[in-house]
Design a protein around this motif. Structure first.
Motif, PDB file in Angstrom:
ATOM      1  N   ILE A 159      -3.042   5.153  -1.207  1.00 55.77           N
ATOM      2  CA  ILE A 159      -3.434   5.969  -0.334  1.00 55.77           C
ATOM      3  C   ILE A 159      -2.852   7.867  -1.176  1.00 55.77           C
ATOM      4  O   ILE A 159      -1.239   7.828  -1.031  1.00 55.77           O
ATOM      5  CB  ILE A 159      -3.695   5.836   0.950  1.00 55.77           C
ATOM      6  N   ASN A 160      -3.764   8.153  -2.320  1.00 59.63           N
ATOM      7  CA  ASN A 160      -3.282   9.745  -2.304  1.00 59.63           C
ATOM      8  C   ASN A 160      -4.335  10.468  -1.798  1.00 59.63           C
ATOM      9  O   ASN A 160      -4.985  10.781  -1.782  1.00 59.63           O
ATOM     10  CB  ASN A 160      -3.616   9.765  -3.879  1.00 59.63           C
ATOM     11  N   VAL A 161      -3.355  11.008  -0.903  1.00 61.95           N
ATOM     12  CA  VAL A 161      -3.711  12.178  -0.336  1.00 61.95           C
ATOM     13  C   VAL A 161      -2.893  13.546  -0.816  1.00 61.95           C
ATOM     14  O   VAL A 161      -2.198  13.617  -2.028  1.00 61.95           O
ATOM     15  CB  VAL A 161      -1.993  12.740   1.075  1.00 61.95           C
ATOM     16  N   VAL A 162      -4.757  14.229  -0.720  1.00 59.80           N
ATOM     17  CA  VAL A 162      -4.187  15.761  -1.759  1.00 59.80           C
ATOM     18  C   VAL A 162      -4.347  16.806  -1.028  1.00 59.80           C
ATOM     19  O   VAL A 162      -5.526  16.652   0.424  1.00 59.80           O
ATOM     20  CB  VAL A 162      -4.887  15.282  -2.567  1.00 59.80           C
ATOM     21  N   ILE A 178       0.869  -1.015   0.330  1.00 58.74           N
ATOM     22  CA  ILE A 178       0.431  -0.065  -0.661  1.00 58.74           C
ATOM     23  C   ILE A 178       0.880   0.967  -0.189  1.00 58.74           C
ATOM     24  O   ILE A 178       1.672   1.391   0.604  1.00 58.74           O
ATOM     25  CB  ILE A 178      -1.207   0.103   1.005  1.00 58.74           C
ATOM     26  N   VAL A 179       0.669   1.859  -1.047  1.00 56.13           N
ATOM     27  CA  VAL A 179       1.398   3.240  -1.327  1.00 56.13           C
ATOM     28  C   VAL A 179       1.038   4.632  -0.784  1.00 56.13           C
ATOM     29  O   VAL A 179      -0.353   4.913  -1.638  1.00 56.13           O
ATOM     30  CB  VAL A 179       1.951   3.415  -2.619  1.00 56.13           C
ATOM     31  N   LEU A 234       4.049   2.258  -9.441  1.00 52.22           N
ATOM     32  CA  LEU A 234       3.630   1.214 -10.311  1.00 52.22           C
ATOM     33  C   LEU A 234       4.074  -0.196 -10.008  1.00 52.22           C
ATOM     34  O   LEU A 234       3.421  -1.309 -10.207  1.00 52.22           O
ATOM     35  CB  LEU A 234       5.166   0.567 -11.754  1.00 52.22           C
ATOM     36  N   GLY A 235       4.559  -0.713  -8.678  1.00 53.16           N
ATOM     37  CA  GLY A 235       4.575  -1.685  -8.131  1.00 53.16           C
ATOM     38  C   GLY A 235       3.813  -1.801  -7.043  1.00 53.16           C
ATOM     39  O   GLY A 235       3.796  -3.235  -6.078  1.00 53.16           O
ATOM     40  N   ILE A 265       3.182  -0.296   4.362  1.00 50.87           N
ATOM     41  CA  ILE A 265       2.825   0.690   3.139  1.00 50.87           C
ATOM     42  C   ILE A 265       4.196   1.357   3.535  1.00 50.87           C
ATOM     43  O   ILE A 265       4.608   1.782   3.792  1.00 50.87           O
ATOM     44  CB  ILE A 265       2.003   1.737   5.086  1.00 50.87           C
ATOM     45  N   ILE A 266       4.035   2.095   2.120  1.00 51.09           N
ATOM     46  CA  ILE A 266       5.048   2.426   1.992  1.00 51.09           C
ATOM     47  C   ILE A 266       5.431   3.918   1.694  1.00 51.09           C
ATOM     48  O   ILE A 266       3.929   4.468   0.884  1.00 51.09           O
ATOM     49  CB  ILE A 266       5.780   1.874   0.740  1.00 51.09           C
TER      50      ILE A 266
END
Length: 614
Positions: free
Chosen positions: A93-96, A19-20, A87-88, A63-64
């Motif tokens: 989880i995109n924080v905006v 999970i990035v 890509l890997g 979590i990365i």
């Protein structure tokens, strides 16, 4: 990079989901990472770079964290690492930042286009509310095609919902035209993320698959920007409810009906400070009392016994155009107070956050004369230094826009030192003469810009700029910027002023100056209707624009002659430093055309004003 590659590089458990966390810089990503992973965090160096990657466990998942980036590509190490880690990933989880949604959603949509399942953490919703920004979270989720969870990282609000929703990650919605192109390429590379970056021209990803990089980056980016703008236009609504006064004032500054009166008030304040107080009171003390009344008699009394009063050396050092008299008086007595005042005002506007809002206010006007919206920044910077502003035109999106911007910068944008002298000379003439000067320069800018817009093919693009919070300028920052810029001015201007004074002095001694004055008399006296001596100021202007303007300061001119001379010297050819940069940026042939054309426009416009009004 695939999941097993990422696991090997970072020494991760083979069976754990990756999970990035991804996002722009300073969006609160690290706070969310620490809250989810707790205290047990490992740090690994990412192969081939100097960057460290943090990762920790969440249940059985990993979590990365990734570096803050504005896009995933190969432009720098941060983007390379973010690209390969994303890509890997099994999910993202995109924080905006809710306050800067239009900026942050570009990365969001790019990650969605890779086809990786994701969740959006809409952070800083409390700051958005303070700024009067209302976001329809449900509609945003529908338009993106992924779950959107509001959070306040500093207070850990929304974190429980974020943890519970990790299993709900899903791929988002992709533009159907791009989807068709991706589908054709996925069969060859086996991965939608790789297919996207190959289409966007990422050479590193293309090389991994033995393919040539695509050439669609510009078209994909433009389409993505239009999509993001459309989404923001539907989900974001500005309201004054709950907004602070600074937020409301910041909005008033960018709307024409309120922004123009605010701009007029700012310009009036600058005029009162620079044009009235500094140009009349302060310069009266520094130039007349200190430099002419004390310094020049002292330096003459010191040197006359040693070098005499009539010799060549005496005339070059302490004569009418003496290096130790006129140069020192111009720089320290006349220009220095004006430049300090102008840089102080400019630094205050910059530190307050007003300059970007001014750019937004005048964007539509400048787009109408053929400039890319982003060109308002070089234009504003040009009022500080035209040379540096010319270099910053490299940021513009097309060669057409750079050509127009460079021409207009050289034509009608006075640098800070020249503008300070101009304001000082106009200050005592009255509002009608000031209005005449401003109107003529503005008309020249508009007419020439319109002509260039018509004859050079292409179109201007949209302005994309962050509007920082409006705040009271910090005196420490303003003083530091003023001192730094003034010091740079003195270091650059002093040698050129001394060289210019030396050249003028030699020309006076040899009689060349009188020959030139007589030769151009039909132009200066006949066409411009100015005293013959003004040709000396124009010769000075070849060295530096402000040197030429300062050369007009001591002449006995009528108010109308003052305006005509200032119009001509403003449009006049750029200084040596600016000319050299133009030669470097545009090449010899085009630079010569620009130089000659501007010279002709300057004398034509100045003479036209003189002939009509005198």
């Amino acid at each position: 990079m695939h999941c097993h590659d990422l696991a090997d590089h970072l020494n991760l458990p083979k069976d754990a989901r990756k999970i990035v966390l991804a996002g722009n810089p300073n969006v609160g990503k690290s706070v969310i990472f620490n809250a989810i992973t707790g205290l047990y965090v490992d740090v690994s160096n990412f192969p081939g770079t100097t960057l460290d990657i943090s990762h920790g466990m969440f249940n059985k998942d990993v979590i990365i964290d990734t570096p803050g980036v504005y896009g995933i590509s190969s432009f720098n190490d941060e983007e390379v690492v973010a690209r390969d880690v994303i890509l890997g990933a099994d999910m993202v989880i995109n924080v905006v930042d809710a306050v800067h949604l239009e900026r942050d959603l570009f990365l969001t949509q790019q990650i969605i286009d890779t086809g990786i399942p994701m969740i959006v953490a809409l952070n800083m919703v409390d700051e958005a509310e303070k700024n009067g920004i209302k976001i329809d979270v449900d509609l945003l989720s529908d338009l993106l095609g992924v779950l959107v969870i509001p959070t306040v990282a500093v207070r850990k609000e929304g974190f429980d919902q974020l943890r519970q929703s990790i299993g709900s990650a899903r791929p988002g919605l992709i533009d159907h035209h791009l989807k068709r192109k991706l589908t054709k390429l996925v069969d060859r590379v086996g991965n939608q993320g790789d297919a996207l970056l190959i289409l966007e021209g990422d050479a590193h990803v293309a090389q991994r698959h033995g393919l040539e990089p695509g050439t669609m980056q510009d078209s994909i980016y433009v389409q993505r920007r239009h999509r993001v703008n459309d989404i923001v236009g539907h989900v974001v609504r500005d309201t004054n409810q709950g907004a602070s006064f600074s937020t409301r004032l910041g909005r008033w500054m960018i709307y024409p009906w309120t922004g123009i009166p605010i701009l007029a008030a700012v310009l009036w304040a600058m005029y009162e400070i620079i044009g009235v107080f500094i140009a009349q009171t302060v310069v009266g003390i520094t130039e007349e009392t200190i430099m002419q009344g004390m310094y020049e008699p002292f330096i003459r009394n010191l040197l006359v016994p040693l070098i005499g009063q009539e010799g060549i050396i005496a005339k070059l050092l302490i004569g009418e155009f003496g290096v130790l008299t006129m140069t020192a008086t111009y720089i320290l007595g006349l220009l220095l107070p004006l430049v300090v005042g102008f840089y102080f005002a400019l630094s205050a506007m910059e530190d307050s956050g007003y300059l970007p809002r001014l750019a937004a206010l005048v964007d539509r006007l400048l787009t109408g004369i053929g400039l890319n919206g982003r060109a308002v920044i070089p234009m504003i910077l040009g009022f500080g230094c035209v040379t540096m502003a010319t270099i910053t035109t490299r940021l513009l999106g097309s060669d057409r826009e750079r050509r127009i911007a460079i021409f207009l910068l050289a034509l009608a944008i006075p640098c800070s030192a020249q503008l300070a002298v101009i304001v000082g000379m106009l200050a005592g003439l009255g509002p009608s003469y000031i209005a005449l000067y401003v109107a003529v320069i503005f008309i020249v800018l508009v007419v020439v810009g319109t002509v260039l817009n018509r004859i050079i093919p292409g179109e201007s693009t949209d302005l994309l700029i962050d509007l920082p919070p409006l705040r009271i300028p910090r005196l420490e920052n303003v003083v530091k910027k003023t001192v730094t810029k003034t010091t740079m001015f003195l270091k650059e201007a002093t040698p050129l002023f001394a060289l210019g004074a030396l050249i003028i002095g030699v020309m006076q001694i040899t009689g060349v100056l009188a020959v030139i004055q007589d030769a151009v008399a039909p132009l200066t006296v006949g066409w411009l209707q100015l005293p013959k001596e003004t040709s000396t100021a124009f010769i000075m202007g070849f060295v530096r624009r402000d040197f030429g303007a300062a050369g007009l300061y001591g002449l006995n001119l009528t108010p109308l002659q003052t305006v005509v001379s200032l119009i001509t010297i403003t449009i006049f050819v750029p200084c040596i430093a600016s000319a050299m940069v133009i030669f470097k940026e545009r090449g010899r042939k085009e630079a010569v055309i620009i130089w000659v054309t501007i010279l002709m426009i300057a004398f034509f416009v100045g003479g036209l004003v003189s002939q009509v009004l005198m």
